[in-house]
Scaffold this motif. Structure first.
Motif, mmCIF file in Angstrom:
data_model
loop_
_atom_site.group_PDB
_atom_site.id
_atom_site.type_symbol
_atom_site.label_atom_id
_atom_site.label_comp_id
_atom_site.label_asym_id
_atom_site.label_seq_id
_atom_site.Cartn_x
_atom_site.Cartn_y
_atom_site.Cartn_z
ATOM 1 N N VAL A 373 45.930 45.995 -33.922
ATOM 2 C CA VAL A 373 45.322 44.773 -34.461
ATOM 3 C C VAL A 373 45.463 44.690 -35.978
ATOM 4 O O VAL A 373 45.827 43.642 -36.526
ATOM 5 N N TYR A 374 45.167 45.795 -36.675
ATOM 6 C CA TYR A 374 45.236 45.755 -38.140
ATOM 7 C C TYR A 374 46.675 45.559 -38.608
ATOM 8 O O TYR A 374 46.940 44.788 -39.550
ATOM 9 N N CYS A 380 50.888 39.319 -40.422
ATOM 10 C CA CYS A 380 50.555 37.899 -40.612
ATOM 11 C C CYS A 380 50.287 37.592 -42.078
ATOM 12 O O CYS A 380 50.720 36.564 -42.604
ATOM 13 N N GLU A 381 49.591 38.493 -42.732
ATOM 14 C CA GLU A 381 49.271 38.304 -44.151
ATOM 15 C C GLU A 381 50.534 38.348 -45.002
ATOM 16 O O GLU A 381 50.689 37.564 -45.953
ATOM 17 N N SER A 382 51.443 39.238 -44.667
ATOM 18 C CA SER A 382 52.711 39.316 -45.388
ATOM 19 C C SER A 382 53.506 38.027 -45.225
ATOM 20 O O SER A 382 54.059 37.481 -46.193
ATOM 21 N N MET A 383 53.555 37.501 -43.994
ATOM 22 C CA MET A 383 54.308 36.270 -43.746
ATOM 23 C C MET A 383 53.602 35.034 -44.296
ATOM 24 O O MET A 383 54.231 34.003 -44.499
ATOM 25 N N PHE A 435 46.865 40.315 -51.252
ATOM 26 C CA PHE A 435 47.307 40.756 -49.932
ATOM 27 C C PHE A 435 46.105 41.395 -49.251
ATOM 28 O O PHE A 435 45.706 42.509 -49.562
ATOM 29 N N ARG A 436 45.502 40.669 -48.311
ATOM 30 C CA ARG A 436 44.251 41.125 -47.700
ATOM 31 C C ARG A 436 44.289 40.876 -46.192
ATOM 32 O O ARG A 436 43.894 39.804 -45.719
ATOM 33 N N LEU A 460 48.116 25.047 -39.677
ATOM 34 C CA LEU A 460 47.714 25.586 -40.972
ATOM 35 C C LEU A 460 48.623 26.747 -41.361
ATOM 36 O O LEU A 460 48.849 27.001 -42.539
ATOM 37 N N TYR A 461 49.167 27.388 -40.344
ATOM 38 C CA TYR A 461 50.021 28.576 -40.535
ATOM 39 C C TYR A 461 51.274 28.400 -39.667
ATOM 40 O O TYR A 461 51.442 29.063 -38.646
#
Length: 529
Positions: A373-374, A380-383, A435-436, A460-461
């Motif tokens: 999951v993490y 996802c955060e990177s993209m 980056f979180r 939104l994404y």
């Protein structure tokens, strides 16, 4: 003779650019910006709202040529800046001879374009013409029935059985037999690797294996320079240049005369198509042999060939499109991911803890990847910050209004901008630049220490598009990326080999890249096998 031809080509290109610049300069001196501002106010466009002073100045006839030209080397970032400066996250860019181009990062507008009014926002003719010599009538360059047929046939290869096969027999083999040994050798010899190149080779081998049943063996210790891979890269670069050309007449004229970049594109596309043609003919022979034994090995290419598509050029277009999607997008996402992780040690520690926990759980590899999951949140955060496809273009078939009131005339190109969307404080909060991965997670109320992933609305994404054209390979891409992350980080530290304080330079053709590659040093992780 060749030297003379190159000289004439350079003279022609310089003349074309100088002539265009000279004409634009003359036009701009003939008209005043006051007249243009008056026209803009009469048109009712949103450029007159607060913050519009940051938007590019537009002149009659030439539009915002000077601003477009000045920012041609950082087009994606510049357009993102313009979107961020607009209160509505939408602005109209004026181009040559009164052409208008709408750019938006408003999720409601994206929903309108990609879903509720999908039927009036297809791939435009400009995009199709610009990419047709390279992508032809492949799935990413067509609309209507041709697109529907390709999508329907392809969708059969993205079920759970195919995904399990992909991870177990393709990704695992490429990882353990090729990627890990190359990194181990680099760590032992203390050599610098171009990680961007390595990941492109990795994903190229993978997509060829799973989609076509063919192993190009591009990721070998010798890092072979294949004619196909070089030609493919050049075709992508020149086709992208066509699409983003300030004056399309320049590339069209060069194409007519067969000079410069258009001559190189013709040679590159010929090599790419020859590769695809050979692959298809070998697959046909294999299908005939296997049919006699009633043991046909099914993949995407086999499905198209067995579905009655006998037009070889059409199948070649399909092959090229899948190579582009499978090679460039996933490798781009992973390249930026490893850079961001190297700059965020806390996130790296969380990922390592998850890898160690899952690797000892005894679950199957596919389930293990799905439970990370993490790591999923970190990807996802990177993209969000570096989407593999930073912009996407549609073209209006009829006059329309976007939900925010922006007028879209028939024939107008409408561009939604995932790169800009990932940078809007209105969508991601004041800490959008950080980056979180935690912004994608929430604590499980019943199980202490457990994270649950919280997805975001596709509009939104829209990193994987949305609506009817949402990416078929989304789950396959995530599984591949998570397996690579786990396989690499549990064994190695990936250390950027850049000058002190220097960051990778962002570059985009059809996908996001690091200009000049991503040099890294590989170090054995303490305690790894």
């Amino acid at each position: 003779m060749r030297a003379l031809t190159r000289t004439y080509t350079k003279i022609f290109e310089m003349f074309a650019e100088l002539l265009a610049s000279f004409l634009f300069l003359i036009f701009s001196l003939l008209f005043t910006s006051n007249k243009n501002n008056s026209l803009a106010r009469k048109s009712g466009e949103p450029n007159g709202s607060s913050g519009s002073s940051l938007l590019p100045r537009s002149y009659p006839i030439i539009g915002s040529y000077f601003a477009i030209y000045a920012n041609r080397e950082r087009r994606v970032q510049w357009l993102s800046d313009m979107i961020q400066s607009s209160p509505s996250a939408t602005f109209v860019l004026h181009r040559f001879l009164g052409q208008r181009q709408v750019f938006t990062a408003d999720p409601d507008n994206v929903h309108h374009i990609l879903k509720t009014h999908f039927h009036i926002y297809p791939k435009g003719e400009l995009l199709r013409r610009s990419l047709h010599d390279f992508l032809g009538d492949g799935i990413f360059n067509v609309n209507g029935d041709t697109w529907k047929i390709q999508r329907q046939i392809s969708s059969h290869e993205f079920n759970r059985k195919s995904l399990r096969k992909f991870v177990k027999t393709v990704v695992e083999t490429e990882l353990s037999d090729r990627l890990v040994p190359i990194m181990a050798t680099a760590a032992g010899n203390k050599t610098v690797l171009d990680l961007q190149d390595i990941l492109q080779r990795f994903t190229f081998d993978n997509i060829c294996k799973i989609a076509f049943g063919y192993d190009p063996a591009y990721l070998l210790p010798s890092l072979p320079q294949g004619k196909f891979a070089d030609a493919f890269e050049e075709a992508v670069l020149i086709s992208s240049g066509r699409l983003n050309s300030i004056l399309p007449i320049v590339w069209k004229l060069k194409r007519l005369l067969g000079v410069g970049s258009e001559k190189r594109l013709k040679v590159a596309v010929s090599r790419v198509r020859d590769f695809a043609r050979d692959l298809i003919r070998e697959k046909k022979r294999l299908i005939v042999r296997q049919s006699s034994d009633d043991q046909v090995e099914v993949d995407i290419l086999s499905r198209f060939l067995m579905s009655g598509h006998s037009d070889e050029n059409f199948v070649i277009d399909i092959v090229i499109s899948f190579i582009h999607a499978g090679r460039d997008t996933t490798s781009a996402a992973l390249t930026w991911f490893f850079w961001l992780i190297s700059q965020n040690p806390d996130a790296e520690r969380e990922i390592l803890n998850e890898i160690r926990e899952k690797s000892g759980s005894g679950t199957a590899v596919l389930d293990e990847m799905r439970d990370m999951v993490y790591t999923h949140a970190a990807l996802c955060e990177s993209m969000r910050l570096y989407p593999p496809v930073p912009v996407d273009t549609k073209e209006a078939l009829v006059d329309d209004f976007l939900p925010d009131g922006t007028l879209v005339k028939k024939g107008t190109r409408v561009v939604y901008h995932p790169y800009a969307m990932g940078r809007l404080p209105e969508l991601w909060g004041p800490d959008w630049a950080e980056f979180r991965p935690e912004r994608w997670l929430e604590k499980d109320a019943d199980i202490p220490g457990k994270w649950n992933f919280v997805g975001r609305d596709h509009y939104l994404y829209p990193v994987f598009q949305a609506g009817p054209r949402i990416c078929l390979g989304k789950e396959m891409a995530f599984l591949q990326m998570k397996r690579v992350v786990a396989g690499v980080l549990e064994r190695f530290n990936v250390v950027p080999a850049l000058d002190q304080g220097r960051k990778p330079e962002y570059f985009a053709d059809l996908t996001s890249k690091m200009k000049g590659g991503f040099p890294v040093r590989i170090e054995h992780r303490m305690g790894s096998k």
